[in-house]
Design a protein around this motif. Structure first.
Motif, short mmCIF file in Angstrom:
data_model
loop_
_atom_site.label_atom_id
_atom_site.label_comp_id
_atom_site.label_asym_id
_atom_site.label_seq_id
_atom_site.Cartn_x
_atom_site.Cartn_y
_atom_site.Cartn_z
N ARG A 1 -71.87 -32.25 16.86
CA ARG A 1 -72.31 -33.64 17.04
C ARG A 1 -72.13 -34.05 18.49
NH1 ARG A 1 -70.41 -37.27 11.97
NH2 ARG A 1 -71.33 -35.99 10.34
N GLN A 2 -72.84 -35.10 18.86
CA GLN A 2 -72.80 -35.59 20.22
C GLN A 2 -72.26 -37.02 20.23
OE1 GLN A 2 -76.46 -34.84 22.20
NE2 GLN A 2 -76.00 -36.14 23.92
N LEU A 3 -71.41 -37.34 21.21
CA LEU A 3 -70.85 -38.68 21.30
C LEU A 3 -70.53 -39.02 22.75
CD1 LEU A 3 -67.14 -39.05 20.69
CD2 LEU A 3 -68.11 -36.80 20.42
N ARG A 4 -70.25 -40.28 22.98
CA ARG A 4 -69.79 -40.75 24.30
C ARG A 4 -68.27 -40.93 24.24
NH1 ARG A 4 -73.89 -42.58 27.52
NH2 ARG A 4 -75.88 -42.85 26.49
N ASP A 5 -67.61 -40.62 25.34
CA ASP A 5 -66.15 -40.74 25.39
C ASP A 5 -65.68 -42.17 25.15
OD1 ASP A 5 -66.01 -38.07 25.90
OD2 ASP A 5 -65.45 -38.28 28.02
N VAL A 6 -66.45 -43.15 25.61
CA VAL A 6 -66.02 -44.55 25.48
C VAL A 6 -66.06 -45.03 24.03
CG1 VAL A 6 -66.60 -45.18 27.84
CG2 VAL A 6 -68.32 -45.41 26.04
N CYS A 7 -66.71 -44.29 23.14
CA CYS A 7 -66.77 -44.67 21.72
C CYS A 7 -65.52 -44.25 20.96
CB CYS A 7 -68.00 -44.07 21.06
SG CYS A 7 -69.54 -44.72 21.69
N ILE A 8 -64.69 -43.41 21.55
CA ILE A 8 -63.47 -42.95 20.89
C ILE A 8 -62.39 -44.00 21.11
CG2 ILE A 8 -61.70 -41.16 20.82
CD1 ILE A 8 -63.80 -39.22 21.93
N PHE A 9 -61.77 -44.46 20.01
CA PHE A 9 -60.70 -45.44 20.15
C PHE A 9 -59.35 -44.94 19.65
CE2 PHE A 9 -62.65 -46.38 16.07
CZ PHE A 9 -61.57 -46.56 15.22
N SER B 1 -59.05 -29.49 26.48
CA SER B 1 -58.21 -28.39 26.00
C SER B 1 -58.84 -27.77 24.75
CB SER B 1 -56.80 -28.90 25.68
OG SER B 1 -56.82 -29.67 24.52
N PRO B 2 -58.54 -26.50 24.48
CA PRO B 2 -59.16 -25.83 23.33
C PRO B 2 -58.51 -26.13 21.98
CG PRO B 2 -57.79 -24.30 24.53
CD PRO B 2 -57.77 -25.59 25.30
N GLU B 3 -57.51 -27.00 21.94
CA GLU B 3 -56.81 -27.32 20.70
C GLU B 3 -57.63 -28.26 19.84
OE1 GLU B 3 -53.83 -26.05 19.77
OE2 GLU B 3 -53.97 -24.82 21.57
N PRO B 4 -57.68 -28.05 18.52
CA PRO B 4 -58.38 -28.99 17.63
C PRO B 4 -57.65 -30.33 17.57
CG PRO B 4 -57.80 -26.97 16.47
CD PRO B 4 -57.18 -26.90 17.81
N ILE B 5 -58.43 -31.41 17.52
CA ILE B 5 -57.86 -32.76 17.49
C ILE B 5 -58.53 -33.57 16.38
CG2 ILE B 5 -57.24 -32.83 19.93
CD1 ILE B 5 -59.83 -34.40 20.39
N ASP B 6 -57.90 -34.70 16.04
CA ASP B 6 -58.47 -35.68 15.11
C ASP B 6 -58.82 -36.92 15.92
OD1 ASP B 6 -57.84 -33.89 13.11
OD2 ASP B 6 -56.05 -34.97 12.47
N ILE B 7 -60.05 -37.42 15.74
CA ILE B 7 -60.46 -38.62 16.48
C ILE B 7 -61.07 -39.63 15.53
CG2 ILE B 7 -60.83 -37.46 18.69
CD1 ILE B 7 -63.79 -37.38 18.12
N ARG B 8 -60.98 -40.89 15.93
CA ARG B 8 -61.68 -41.99 15.25
C ARG B 8 -62.58 -42.62 16.29
NH1 ARG B 8 -58.11 -45.82 11.90
NH2 ARG B 8 -60.15 -46.25 11.06
N LEU B 9 -63.83 -42.92 15.89
CA LEU B 9 -64.81 -43.42 16.84
C LEU B 9 -65.77 -44.38 16.19
CD1 LEU B 9 -67.81 -41.38 16.78
CD2 LEU B 9 -65.79 -40.00 16.41
N TRP B 10 -66.47 -45.14 17.05
CA TRP B 10 -67.54 -46.03 16.60
C TRP B 10 -68.86 -45.28 16.76
CZ3 TRP B 10 -64.04 -48.59 20.09
CH2 TRP B 10 -63.23 -49.53 19.48
N THR B 11 -69.75 -45.43 15.79
CA THR B 11 -71.08 -44.84 15.89
C THR B 11 -72.03 -45.86 16.50
OG1 THR B 11 -71.68 -45.55 13.67
CG2 THR B 11 -70.72 -43.35 13.90
N ARG B 12 -73.25 -45.45 16.70
CA ARG B 12 -74.26 -46.31 17.31
C ARG B 12 -74.53 -47.56 16.48
NH1 ARG B 12 -79.60 -43.44 19.15
NH2 ARG B 12 -78.04 -42.54 20.51
N ASN B 13 -74.48 -47.43 15.14
CA ASN B 13 -74.76 -48.59 14.29
C ASN B 13 -73.50 -49.38 13.95
OD1 ASN B 13 -73.58 -46.82 12.56
ND2 ASN B 13 -75.23 -46.77 11.06
#
Length: 76
Positions: free
Chosen positions: A59-67, A15-27
């Protein structure tokens, strides 16, 4: 606290709505991205390009990194 499945997360990200996410990075560090939108999803690589609206950074991320999305826990 409620939780949603990753398939529901993908619908929210499309969806085009802005969201807030928390995620794990590669390190392994945890980051909190505020006011971001999804630009493009690459099915073959499994990555998504996100734009942070406050800084206009992409930025680029994987969906599975979002918790967590908008304060709601995401499970797989």
């Amino acid at each position: 606290m409620q939780s949603i499945h990753i398939s529901t997360l993908r619908k929210i990200l499309d969806s085009p709505e802005p969201i807030d996410i928390r995620l794990w990075t590669r390190n392994g560090e945890i980051q909190h991205w505020r006011r971001c939108i999804s630009l493009r999803y690459d099915f073959y690589k499994g990555t998504r390009r996100m734009k942070l609206l406050d800084s206009n950074e992409i930025r680029q991320l994987r969906d599975v990194c979002i918790f967590e999305v908008n304060g709601v826990e995401v499970y797989i």
